[in-house]
Every structure is written in structure tokens, then in C-alpha cells.
Design an enzyme around this catalytic site. Structure first.
Site, PDB file in Angstrom:
ATOM      1  N   LYS A  26      18.431  -3.793  -2.218  1.00 29.23           N
ATOM      2  CA  LYS A  26      17.158  -3.075  -2.250  1.00 29.23           C
ATOM      3  C   LYS A  26      17.280  -1.936  -3.246  1.00 29.23           C
ATOM      4  O   LYS A  26      18.382  -1.416  -3.462  1.00 29.23           O
ATOM      5  CB  LYS A  26      16.852  -2.484  -0.864  1.00 29.23           C
ATOM      6  CG  LYS A  26      15.398  -2.150  -0.664  1.00 29.23           C
ATOM      7  CD  LYS A  26      14.587  -3.378  -0.292  1.00 29.23           C
ATOM      8  CE  LYS A  26      13.097  -3.110  -0.293  1.00 29.23           C
ATOM      9  NZ  LYS A  26      12.321  -4.252   0.174  1.00 29.23           N
ATOM     10  N   ASP A  34       7.902  -4.160  -4.007  1.00 29.65           N
ATOM     11  CA  ASP A  34       7.798  -3.651  -2.631  1.00 29.65           C
ATOM     12  C   ASP A  34       6.719  -2.571  -2.686  1.00 29.65           C
ATOM     13  O   ASP A  34       5.882  -2.591  -3.612  1.00 29.65           O
ATOM     14  CB  ASP A  34       9.154  -3.088  -2.151  1.00 29.65           C
ATOM     15  CG  ASP A  34       9.180  -2.761  -0.659  1.00 29.65           C
ATOM     16  OD1 ASP A  34       9.252  -3.692   0.157  1.00 29.65           O
ATOM     17  OD2 ASP A  34       9.121  -1.571  -0.291  1.00 29.65           O
TER      18      ASP A  34
HETATM   19  P1  NDP Z   1       1.896  -1.757  -1.059  1.00 29.97           P
HETATM   20  O1  NDP Z   1       2.386  -0.637  -1.860  1.00 29.97           O
HETATM   21  O2  NDP Z   1       1.165  -2.854  -1.703  1.00 29.97           O
HETATM   22  O3  NDP Z   1       0.994  -1.192   0.143  1.00 29.97           O
HETATM   23  C1  NDP Z   1       1.495  -0.275   1.060  1.00 29.97           C
HETATM   24  C2  NDP Z   1       0.391   0.147   2.005  1.00 29.97           C
HETATM   25  O4  NDP Z   1       0.943   0.959   3.025  1.00 29.97           O
HETATM   26  C3  NDP Z   1      -0.689   0.972   1.329  1.00 29.97           C
HETATM   27  O5  NDP Z   1      -1.889   0.784   2.017  1.00 29.97           O
HETATM   28  C4  NDP Z   1      -0.154   2.394   1.520  1.00 29.97           C
HETATM   29  O6  NDP Z   1      -1.144   3.396   1.472  1.00 29.97           O
HETATM   30  C5  NDP Z   1       0.420   2.286   2.917  1.00 29.97           C
HETATM   31  N1  NDP Z   1       1.516   3.242   3.091  1.00 29.97           N
HETATM   32  C6  NDP Z   1       2.655   3.331   2.359  1.00 29.97           C
HETATM   33  N2  NDP Z   1       3.417   4.328   2.799  1.00 29.97           N
HETATM   34  C7  NDP Z   1       2.743   4.880   3.831  1.00 29.97           C
HETATM   35  C8  NDP Z   1       3.018   5.947   4.696  1.00 29.97           C
HETATM   36  N3  NDP Z   1       4.151   6.657   4.601  1.00 29.97           N
HETATM   37  N4  NDP Z   1       2.105   6.237   5.672  1.00 29.97           N
HETATM   38  C9  NDP Z   1       0.951   5.530   5.785  1.00 29.97           C
HETATM   39  N5  NDP Z   1       0.639   4.502   4.968  1.00 29.97           N
HETATM   40  C10 NDP Z   1       1.527   4.180   4.022  1.00 29.97           C
HETATM   41  O7  NDP Z   1       3.184  -2.302  -0.271  1.00 29.97           O
HETATM   42  P2  NDP Z   1       3.419  -3.734   0.377  1.00 29.97           P
HETATM   43  O8  NDP Z   1       2.167  -4.220   1.001  1.00 29.97           O
HETATM   44  O9  NDP Z   1       4.106  -4.569  -0.627  1.00 29.97           O
HETATM   45  O10 NDP Z   1       4.502  -3.403   1.514  1.00 29.97           O
HETATM   46  C11 NDP Z   1       4.114  -2.972   2.819  1.00 29.97           C
HETATM   47  C12 NDP Z   1       5.287  -3.127   3.769  1.00 29.97           C
HETATM   48  O11 NDP Z   1       5.689  -4.501   3.815  1.00 29.97           O
HETATM   49  C13 NDP Z   1       6.548  -2.353   3.400  1.00 29.97           C
HETATM   50  O12 NDP Z   1       7.214  -1.990   4.590  1.00 29.97           O
HETATM   51  C14 NDP Z   1       7.400  -3.389   2.663  1.00 29.97           C
HETATM   52  O13 NDP Z   1       8.780  -3.086   2.697  1.00 29.97           O
HETATM   53  C15 NDP Z   1       7.090  -4.610   3.498  1.00 29.97           C
HETATM   54  N6  NDP Z   1       7.322  -5.876   2.830  1.00 29.97           N
HETATM   55  C16 NDP Z   1       6.649  -6.189   1.682  1.00 29.97           C
HETATM   56  C17 NDP Z   1       6.838  -7.405   1.103  1.00 29.97           C
HETATM   57  C18 NDP Z   1       6.033  -7.860  -0.075  1.00 29.97           C
HETATM   58  O14 NDP Z   1       6.103  -9.037  -0.413  1.00 29.97           O
HETATM   59  N7  NDP Z   1       5.269  -7.020  -0.730  1.00 29.97           N
HETATM   60  C19 NDP Z   1       7.842  -8.356   1.643  1.00 29.97           C
HETATM   61  C20 NDP Z   1       8.431  -7.964   2.883  1.00 29.97           C
HETATM   62  C21 NDP Z   1       8.191  -6.746   3.424  1.00 29.97           C
HETATM   63  P3  NDP Z   1      -1.313   4.275   0.126  1.00 29.97           P
HETATM   64  O15 NDP Z   1      -2.023   3.378  -0.858  1.00 29.97           O
HETATM   65  O16 NDP Z   1      -2.117   5.455   0.557  1.00 29.97           O
HETATM   66  O17 NDP Z   1       0.069   4.644  -0.302  1.00 29.97           O
END
Ligand code: NDP
Length: 451
Positions: free
Chosen positions: A125, A165
Site C-alpha cells: 500500500k 484508492d
Molecule cells: P474515493 O476517494 O473515490 O472516495 C472516498 C469517499 O469517502 C468520498 O466520498 C470522500 O469524501 C469520503 N471520505 C474520505 N475520507 C473521509 C473521511 N475521513 N471522513 C468522511 N468521509 C471521507 O475513494 P474510494 O471510493 O476509492 O475508496 C473508499 C474506501 O474503499 C476506502 O476505504 C478504500 O481504501 C476502500 N477501497 C477502495 C477500493 C477501490 O477500488 N477504489 C478497493 C478496495 C477498498 P470527500 O470527497 O469529501 O473526501
């Protein structure tokens, strides 16, 4: 007897100020305790102490010139955690909260997740405390170019294959790959999740969200139930949330919430495909705030809160770690939720998981239910090597098979009378995910000697 408490204390002593990493280690160690006791070779070979130590941690500074021509500095980390089975594989995160503890927890989780897919990839990671939210495209590009200039010294298609991510989507992967290609003069599959008209796997963007919903569908099927007609609460509005919402809509469920770090939106009428297209444009292109959805569609926006207070049948946390605590879990159970599927990595705190297990509702840990991404990335790596491309239907079919297989393994081996007050056959999905992941990596490490 294996003393988990003493072991976790030892890890804590060696890794001070790393609460997220310790939380992830504790969860795994707790659920594999009995298995380790029954199989003395793992203690004899000191596998546990080895597995919690990354093989390599690369840290460096990333200088960039901002739009005001000032030099700014960010931290960069790449954790190459374990390569017993294949190249390090794990996403890159850009978020101001990124630190060593968060990336070590994510890298550690990735070891077990990658194993469950059955594909030859192991855990890594990386990321930075760079915040892309308020930056121009040009500044994001300069940041990506700057860190790749350094990172490319440590990655090859057969050693380490990063992907996206939080904060790293198609735009960032494009810039990062462009810089890699320019320096190394090679067009190789060193990153997955690239823009779709080149080598990126079709439905790669959709894979985690779709895979999560396929997994939840399998969990519901064990109760002879389905998603049709269910009310679903989703957190997040990024990549995972968008496609989880899409698949829920396709399968006849009503999704009533979406969120970002500023609060959540409650849309009583349900998010339709048309409204989802607005979210995609808002978040992927215009990079705006989720409150705009409420204004546009006359829904409620609740600032600075998480959506777990909304009554639902199914909850899908798809934002970030520890976003669902014990009190929120109590609220979900009280409101009649029957299933929780983790889309994010470690979104539920240990207290929340305890509540779900006690209430005997269906609960899937991220390392099982969000493995869709890594599964299609694995397919993408093999198609890059073979210069192949697959149709989206083919990839989707493989994704469904992989999620079904992971689920079936959990059901077959995760029965846990200890978590089932009635002595019945409650499935503890965490237990099996951790044991299966551990066994494969531990056996490979023993075979490889002093690794
Ligand atoms: P994105 O950056 O596309 O989206 C993240 C979302 O979560 C946004 O809506 C963001 O809001 C919100 N967010 C992020 N940090 C916080 C926080 N501290 N408090 C509240 N809201 C928060 O990320 P992904 O969708 O790619 O990833 C989301 C989760 O899924 C993560 O845990 C990641 O590790 C996990 N994951 C992702 C994969 C993938 O294929 N993308 C695969 C496996 C796991 P804002 O826009 O305001 O920041």
C-alpha cells in the site's frame, strides 16, 4: 497456548503511535488464535512476528511547485508488506490523514484480501498526505510527476504494481503512468486501473462497488432473501460508493443516502440512475460537495454527520476506516438492519463488529467483500502481460464468480458457534477471511525459508 494479549503488546511496543495498524493486527490475531494453536508449525517458525513486519518501507519527500509558484513538500510512503505469493499489489491513497499507521494497516489488510481472491498477488500500500481536493489539474499533475520520479526506482511489473484508492482515480493514474513511461521508456503494466481506452480492465472502475453488492447478495441468499425492495444506506460518494449504489439500483433496492466528508444526503424517494449520473459528474469531474445533490433534487443535507441514523435494511459503509462506531452499530440494529457489507477498508470499529455479531446480523469485512477491485486488477495484470483485452461482460462474469467463491469459502469454514449464542451456525465472515488469508501466506513463507 498462544497468548494473543502478550503478542499484541509486543507489536504495540515495536510500533508505537500506530493505532490503526494495531487495530488491524489485533483483529486478525484474535480470529486466527485457535487455528494457530491447532497448527504448531506457525509458532515454531515464528510466522506471526514475521508477518506483522513489512518486508520494506520506502519513505521520501515529494517537492512540487504550486499554482502560486511556491515550493510545497509532502510525505510519501510505499509499504511493500509481503511478497510470498506474487508482486506487491495495493492502492495509492492521497488524503491529508495519510500516515505510516494508516498505510501499514491498509498494507496488512491487503495481504489477507489478496489471498482470498486466489490470484497470485500479495500485500502492499502507498500514498501521501497530499490533498487533491482544492488543487488544480495542473498541480495534481505536477505532484504525480514528482512522486513517480522517485517511486519508479522501486517498482517493476513483477515486483510492485500499485493502483488507485482514496483520492486516486483515473486522472491521477493517467498522470502517474505517463511519468513512469517517460522515465523508464517502457509501456508496461506497472499500474492497474488505467484509463479505459488503453490497457485498463473494463469494469475496473465498477469492480469494488459491484463486487461488494454481489457479496451482499450472496449473504442474503443464505437467508433465502435478496436485495429487491430493500432500503439501503450507503456512506461515501467516491468510486466504491458510486458503483455500489448503481448495482443496488440494478438489483431493485432503494438507496436513500450518500455522503462525503462534509455530511450526508438523505433522499427519501431513493437515488435513481439519473441522480447517480449527477453524483458521478459532481465527484469525478466537477469535484464538488455532496450538498449540491440535496439542492438539485430537493433532498435533505445533514452536515457533519454520518448516515447510520437512517432506518434501513442494509448498510454499506464505503468511505473510510472507523467511520462506523459502536453507537452507530447499535442504532442500525435497533432500526432493524439485517446486513452490513463493508466496501471501505476497516470502516467498522471493533465495538461495532461486536454489536453486529451479538445481534447475529449478516456482516462482511472489507477484506472479503471489497476484494472485487484487487480481483479485476489481478486479471488486468495477466491481460497486460499477454497484451490481451477482455469484454466487460467477461470481466463482470469473472468478478461474480470470484465474489461467489470468496463467499462460499466463508460460509463453509466460518461457522462460529462461539459468536452464536444459540450454538447454531452463525457465519463469522471475519474469522474465515483471516484464517484463509493467513494460511496461504504463512505456508508460502515457511516454504521459502528465511523470508
Ligand atoms: P474515493 O476517494 O473515490 O472516495 C472516498 C469517499 O469517502 C468520498 O466520498 C470522500 O469524501 C469520503 N471520505 C474520505 N475520507 C473521509 C473521511 N475521513 N471522513 C468522511 N468521509 C471521507 O475513494 P474510494 O471510493 O476509492 O475508496 C473508499 C474506501 O474503499 C476506502 O476505504 C478504500 O481504501 C476502500 N477501497 C477502495 C477500493 C477501490 O477500488 N477504489 C478497493 C478496495 C477498498 P470527500 O470527497 O469529501 O473526501
Amino acid at each position: 497456548m498462544f497468548d494473543t494479549k502478550t503478542f499484541v503488546q509486543l507489536v504495540q511496543k515495536k510500533n508505537p503511535n500506530e493505532p490503526e495498524f494495531i487495530q488491524a493486527v489485533e483483529e486478525v490475531i484474535d480470529s486466527i488464535k485457535e487455528f494457530v494453536e491447532q497448527n504448531p508449525q506457525y509458532q515454531k517458525e515464528n510466522i506471526l512476528e514475521r508477518i506483522v513486519e513489512p518486508e520494506r518501507t520506502i519513505m521520501f519527500r515529494v517537492p512540487r511547485v504550486d499554482d502560486e509558484w511556491k515550493i510545497q513538500i509532502n510525505k510519501w510512503y510505499r509499504i511493500q508488506f509481503n511478497s510470498a505469493i506474487g508482486p506487491y499489489k495495493g492502492g495509492l491513497r492521497f488524503h491529508p490523514s495519510v500516515n505510516l499507521s494508516i498505510l501499514k494497516f491498509l498494507g496488512f489488510e491487503q495481504i489477507f484480501k489478496n489471498s482470498l481472491t486466489g490470484l497470485p498477488m500479495w500485500g502492499g500500500k502507498g500514498g501521501s498526505d497530499f490533498d487533491p481536493h482544492d488543487k488544480s489539474d495542473a498541480e495534481v499533475m505536477r505532484f504525480c510527476q514528482s512522486f513517480m520520479t522517485e517511486l519508479q526506482k522501486y517498482i517493476w511489473p513483477d515486483t510492485d504494481v500499485p493502483a488507485g484508492d482514496i483520492g486516486v482515480g483515473g486522472r491521477e493514474i493517467g498522470y502517474i503512468f505517463g511519468q513512469y513511461k517517460k522515465i523508464r521508456n517502457e509501456f508496461t503494466g506497472v499500474l492497474t486501473g488505467k484509463w479505459l481506452n488503453r490497457w485498463g480492465s473494463l469494469i475496473r472502475n465498477e469492480a469494488t462497488g459491484y463486487g461488494l453488492v454481489y457479496f451482499v447478495q450472496e449473504m442474503l441468499a443464505t437467508k433465502k432473501d435478496s436485495l429487491k425492495g430493500k432500503t439501503v444506506v450507503v456512506s461515501g460518494s467516491g468510486n466504491v460508493a458510486q458503483y455500489a449504489i448503481e448495482k443496488c439500483i440494478q438489483l431493485g433496492a432503494k438507496v436513500v443516502t450518500t455522503s462525503d466528508s462534509s455530511g450526508y444526503v438523505y433522499d427519501e424517494a431513493g437515488i435513481t440512475q439519473e441522480k447517480l449520473e449527477f453524483i458521478k459528474d459532481l465527484k469525478n469531474s466537477r469535484r464538488g460537495r455532496i450538498s449540491e445533490y440535496a439542492v438539485k433534487f430537493g433532498a435533505k443535507f445533514i452536515a457533519d454527520k454520518k448516515p447510520w441514523e437512517v432506518k434501513c435494511d442494509i448498510a454499506l459503509p464505503c468511505s473510510t476506516q472507523n467511520e462506523l462506531d459502536g453507537a452507530s452499530a447499535e442504532m442500525l440494529v435497533k432500526n432493524g438492519a439485517i446486513a452490513v457489507g463493508e466496501g471501505a477498508n476497516m470502516p467498522s470499529t471493533p465495538e461495532a463488529i461486536e454489536v453486529f455479531h451479538k445481534a447475529k446480523i449478516l456482516f462482511s469485512p472489507g477484506k472479503a467483500s471489497n476484494a472485487g477491485w484487487v480481483a479485476t486488477s489481478g486479471l488486468e495484470m495477466s491481460q497486460n502481460s499477454l497484451r490481451l483485452s477482455r469484454t466487460s461482460e467477461e470481466v463482470d462474469e469473472r468478478l461474480q464468480v470470484i465474489m461467489k467463491t470468496i463467499h462460499a469459502q466463508c460460509v463453509q469454514y466460518g461457522k462460529d458457534p462461539a459468536k452464536d449464542g444459540a450454538g447454531g451456525d452463525y457465519v463469522n465472515y471475519i474469522k474465515w477471511a483471516n484464517i484463509a488469508g493467513f494460511k496461504k501466506v504463512a505456508d508460502a513463507m515457511i516454504q521459502q525459508g528465511l523470508v
